[in-house]
Design a protein around this motif. Structure first.
Motif, PDB file in Angstrom:
ATOM      1  N   ILE A   5      -6.164  -2.648   2.119  1.00 15.37           N
ATOM      2  CA  ILE A   5      -5.985  -1.624   3.153  1.00 15.37           C
ATOM      3  C   ILE A   5      -6.425  -2.318   4.388  1.00 15.37           C
ATOM      4  CG2 ILE A   5      -6.338   0.451   3.813  1.00 15.37           C
ATOM      5  CD1 ILE A   5      -4.814   0.814   1.405  1.00 15.37           C
ATOM      6  N   SER A   6      -5.292  -2.058   5.392  1.00 19.58           N
ATOM      7  CA  SER A   6      -5.454  -2.801   6.700  1.00 19.58           C
ATOM      8  C   SER A   6      -6.662  -2.067   7.368  1.00 19.58           C
ATOM      9  CB  SER A   6      -4.102  -2.924   7.550  1.00 19.58           C
ATOM     10  OG  SER A   6      -3.247  -3.471   6.857  1.00 19.58           O
ATOM     11  N   MET A  17      -1.918  -7.571  -4.609  1.00 18.08           N
ATOM     12  CA  MET A  17      -3.194  -8.486  -4.286  1.00 18.08           C
ATOM     13  C   MET A  17      -4.238  -8.222  -5.235  1.00 18.08           C
ATOM     14  SD  MET A  17      -3.504  -8.985  -0.332  1.00 18.08           S
ATOM     15  CE  MET A  17      -2.109  -9.653   0.651  1.00 18.08           C
ATOM     16  N   VAL A  63      -4.796   4.387  -7.072  1.00 23.95           N
ATOM     17  CA  VAL A  63      -5.817   3.959  -6.346  1.00 23.95           C
ATOM     18  C   VAL A  63      -5.826   4.671  -5.012  1.00 23.95           C
ATOM     19  CG1 VAL A  63      -7.231   2.089  -5.463  1.00 23.95           C
ATOM     20  CG2 VAL A  63      -5.988   1.718  -7.780  1.00 23.95           C
TER      21      VAL A  63
HETATM   22  C1  LIG Z   1      -2.401  -6.750   3.199  1.00 27.03           C
HETATM   23  C2  LIG Z   1      -1.979  -5.511   2.912  1.00 27.03           C
HETATM   24  C3  LIG Z   1      -2.190  -4.429   3.788  1.00 27.03           C
HETATM   25  C4  LIG Z   1      -2.056  -2.959   3.474  1.00 27.03           C
HETATM   26  N1  LIG Z   1      -2.251  -2.063   4.411  1.00 27.03           N
HETATM   27  C5  LIG Z   1      -2.238  -0.728   3.927  1.00 27.03           C
HETATM   28  C6  LIG Z   1      -2.568   0.306   4.809  1.00 27.03           C
HETATM   29  O1  LIG Z   1      -3.138   0.288   5.804  1.00 27.03           O
HETATM   30  N2  LIG Z   1      -2.246   1.568   4.194  1.00 27.03           N
HETATM   31  C7  LIG Z   1      -1.901   1.778   3.040  1.00 27.03           C
HETATM   32  O2  LIG Z   1      -1.604   3.045   2.749  1.00 27.03           O
HETATM   33  N3  LIG Z   1      -1.489   0.748   2.488  1.00 27.03           N
HETATM   34  C8  LIG Z   1      -1.545  -0.279   2.668  1.00 27.03           C
HETATM   35  N4  LIG Z   1      -1.196  -1.616   1.908  1.00 27.03           N
HETATM   36  C9  LIG Z   1      -0.195  -1.120   0.659  1.00 27.03           C
HETATM   37  C10 LIG Z   1      -1.411  -0.630  -0.452  1.00 27.03           C
HETATM   38  O3  LIG Z   1      -2.117  -1.466  -0.720  1.00 27.03           O
HETATM   39  C11 LIG Z   1      -0.545  -0.279  -1.694  1.00 27.03           C
HETATM   40  O4  LIG Z   1       0.161   1.372  -1.484  1.00 27.03           O
HETATM   41  C12 LIG Z   1      -1.422   0.023  -2.713  1.00 27.03           C
HETATM   42  O5  LIG Z   1      -1.805  -1.260  -3.363  1.00 27.03           O
HETATM   43  C13 LIG Z   1      -0.707   0.812  -3.984  1.00 27.03           C
HETATM   44  O6  LIG Z   1      -1.875   0.882  -4.972  1.00 27.03           O
HETATM   45  P1  LIG Z   1      -1.791   2.181  -6.126  1.00 27.03           P
HETATM   46  O7  LIG Z   1      -2.718   1.929  -7.219  1.00 27.03           O
HETATM   47  O8  LIG Z   1      -2.362   3.239  -5.045  1.00 27.03           O
HETATM   48  O9  LIG Z   1      -0.319   2.489  -6.434  1.00 27.03           O
HETATM   49  P2  LIG Z   1       0.413   1.749  -7.668  1.00 27.03           P
HETATM   50  O10 LIG Z   1       0.625   2.638  -8.629  1.00 27.03           O
HETATM   51  O11 LIG Z   1      -0.157   0.356  -7.790  1.00 27.03           O
HETATM   52  O12 LIG Z   1       1.742   1.517  -6.681  1.00 27.03           O
HETATM   53  C14 LIG Z   1       2.470   2.559  -6.224  1.00 27.03           C
HETATM   54  C15 LIG Z   1       3.503   2.097  -5.457  1.00 27.03           C
HETATM   55  O13 LIG Z   1       3.550   1.267  -4.359  1.00 27.03           O
HETATM   56  C16 LIG Z   1       4.038   0.095  -4.703  1.00 27.03           C
HETATM   57  N5  LIG Z   1       3.109  -0.913  -4.170  1.00 27.03           N
HETATM   58  C17 LIG Z   1       2.238  -1.593  -4.860  1.00 27.03           C
HETATM   59  N6  LIG Z   1       1.513  -2.250  -4.151  1.00 27.03           N
HETATM   60  C18 LIG Z   1       2.106  -2.282  -3.051  1.00 27.03           C
HETATM   61  C19 LIG Z   1       2.112  -3.370  -1.864  1.00 27.03           C
HETATM   62  N7  LIG Z   1       0.937  -4.147  -1.864  1.00 27.03           N
HETATM   63  N8  LIG Z   1       3.004  -3.212  -1.082  1.00 27.03           N
HETATM   64  C20 LIG Z   1       4.050  -2.308  -1.152  1.00 27.03           C
HETATM   65  N9  LIG Z   1       4.012  -1.493  -2.226  1.00 27.03           N
HETATM   66  C21 LIG Z   1       3.226  -1.608  -3.210  1.00 27.03           C
HETATM   67  C22 LIG Z   1       4.108   0.034  -6.260  1.00 27.03           C
HETATM   68  O14 LIG Z   1       5.306  -0.820  -6.479  1.00 27.03           O
HETATM   69  C23 LIG Z   1       4.533   1.616  -6.273  1.00 27.03           C
HETATM   70  O15 LIG Z   1       5.870   2.056  -6.304  1.00 27.03           O
HETATM   71  C24 LIG Z   1      -1.274  -2.829   2.025  1.00 27.03           C
HETATM   72  C25 LIG Z   1      -0.877  -3.884   1.438  1.00 27.03           C
HETATM   73  C26 LIG Z   1      -1.345  -5.047   1.732  1.00 27.03           C
HETATM   74  C27 LIG Z   1      -1.032  -6.192   0.692  1.00 27.03           C
END
Ligand SMILES: Cc1cc2nc3c(=O)[nH]c(=O)nc-3n(C[C@H](O)[C@H](O)[C@H](O)COP(=O)(O)OP(=O)(O)OC[C@H]3O[C@@H](n4cnc5c(N)ncnc54)[C@H](O)[C@@H]3O)c2cc1C
Ligand code: FES
Length: 272
Positions: free
Chosen positions: A54-55, A234, A75
């Motif tokens: 998360i940024s 990641m 998460v």
């Molecule tokens: C460098 C970085 C910075 C980020 N900053 C933010 C932030 O400031 N705020 C925020 O809300 N989220 C941010 N994210 C995205 C956040 O990490 C993902 O939403 C989160 O990993 C999803 O995990 P989950 O277990 O909640 O959902 P999951 O069940 O793992 O996924 C839910 C949905 O999100 C999708 N998803 C999963 N990981 C990502 C990802 N990395 N990017 C795009 N879609 C994804 C999946 O395909 C699925 O459709 C960031 C990601 C990265 C890589």
């Protein structure tokens, strides 16, 4: 010694609902916190659920640990539900930063889509703190609907306080909306910046960034002056596990902020 794989325990200091499904958490921090640069991220770990990147979304100068989270899955939903005083694990900060030095003396275009405004907010705090260092400042922000505009009150304050063009547009609007309707690239008009002496910083869904890069380049900006922040799944965040790897590039270590010409070949490739 500091081990980047071992989370430190922090507690939620405050929790604020921003827009539907999206919350800003401020964590308690102390003098031992390492600080961060705009563009960097933390790995946040909800005990017993999991860890995600998360940024940082707060002001780097205020030394506050602020993250804005959209509940998208297991998460992030658990993170968004944390209450004041709840513990969580924090690793970081990780990743590259928005290169403010590259913008010195130039017009600046900040292009945000949806939640992409959160990783750009630390950059905006820095730009607004030293306006004399840059040329014209433009923040162009697109969201789905008026109800999805992140940090809307802060955008209004910035409009009053700073000499910057701050424009928002929405994909869909109800009758009471009297702002722009359309994709964020529709806000990119030639008079806003000097294409030969500008830098652009982009964060949002990849399709939005692809179209924005194309529009900026059509207006005369070069790929070397455009920076994008990429999101990939990641795990380790330190270039070990390969989850975010493509060839020699690790998004966690070499990004998330990249100069566009350096990643244009892999930009848009979803799974690495
Ligand atoms: C460098 C970085 C910075 C980020 N900053 C933010 C932030 O400031 N705020 C925020 O809300 N989220 C941010 N994210 C995205 C956040 O990490 C993902 O939403 C989160 O990993 C999803 O995990 P989950 O277990 O909640 O959902 P999951 O069940 O793992 O996924 C839910 C949905 O999100 C999708 N998803 C999963 N990981 C990502 C990802 N990395 N990017 C795009 N879609 C994804 C999946 O395909 C699925 O459709 C960031 C990601 C990265 C890589
Ligand atoms: S997350 Fe492990 S290599 Fe990038």
């Amino acid at each position: 010694m500091f081990d980047p794989m071992v989370p430190r325990v922090a507690r939620v200091k405050s929790r604020r609902r921003e827009i539907p499904n999206t919350w800003t958490l401020e964590l308690e921090s102390d003098a031992s916190d390492p600080g961060f640069a705009p563009g960097q991220f933390n790995m946040l770990y909800v005990m017993g659920v999991g860890e995600i990147p998360i940024s940082m979304s707060g002001d780097p100068a205020a030394k506050r640990l602020v993250h804005t989270v959209r509940a998208a899955g297991a998460v992030s939903e658990a993170l968004a539900k944390l209450k004041r005083g709840d513990p969580l694990g924090v690793r970081g900060p990780f990743g590259t930063e928005w290169p403010l030095a590259a913008a010195a003396g130039k017009d600046v275009v900040v292009l945000a889509g949806g939640l992409g405004l959160a990783p750009l907010r630390p950059l905006l705090y820095r730009l607004f703190a030293e306006p004399g260092r840059y040329g014209r400042l433009n923040l162009l922000y697109g969201s789905r609907s008026p109800a999805d505009i992140l940090y809307d009150r802060q955008l209004d304050r910035w409009r009053e306080q700073h000499r910057a063009a701050i424009e928002t547009t929405v994909d869909h609007a109800a009758a009471e909306w009297n702002g722009h309707v359309g994709v964020v690239t529709s806000l990119l008009t030639p008079g806003l910046f000097d294409a030969g002496n500008s830098v652009a910083f982009l964060c949002g869904p990849e399709v939005m960034m692809r179209f924005s890069v194309a529009s900026l380049m059509n207006l005369g900006m070069s790929a070397q002056d455009i920076y994008v922040s990429m999101e990939r799944n990641m795990k380790c965040a330190i270039g070990h596990c390969g989850h975010c790897q493509f060839g020699h590039t690790f998004v966690c270590r070499d990004g998330p902020v990249f100069r566009y010409d350096r990643i244009q070949d892999i930009f848009g490739i979803r799974e690495m």
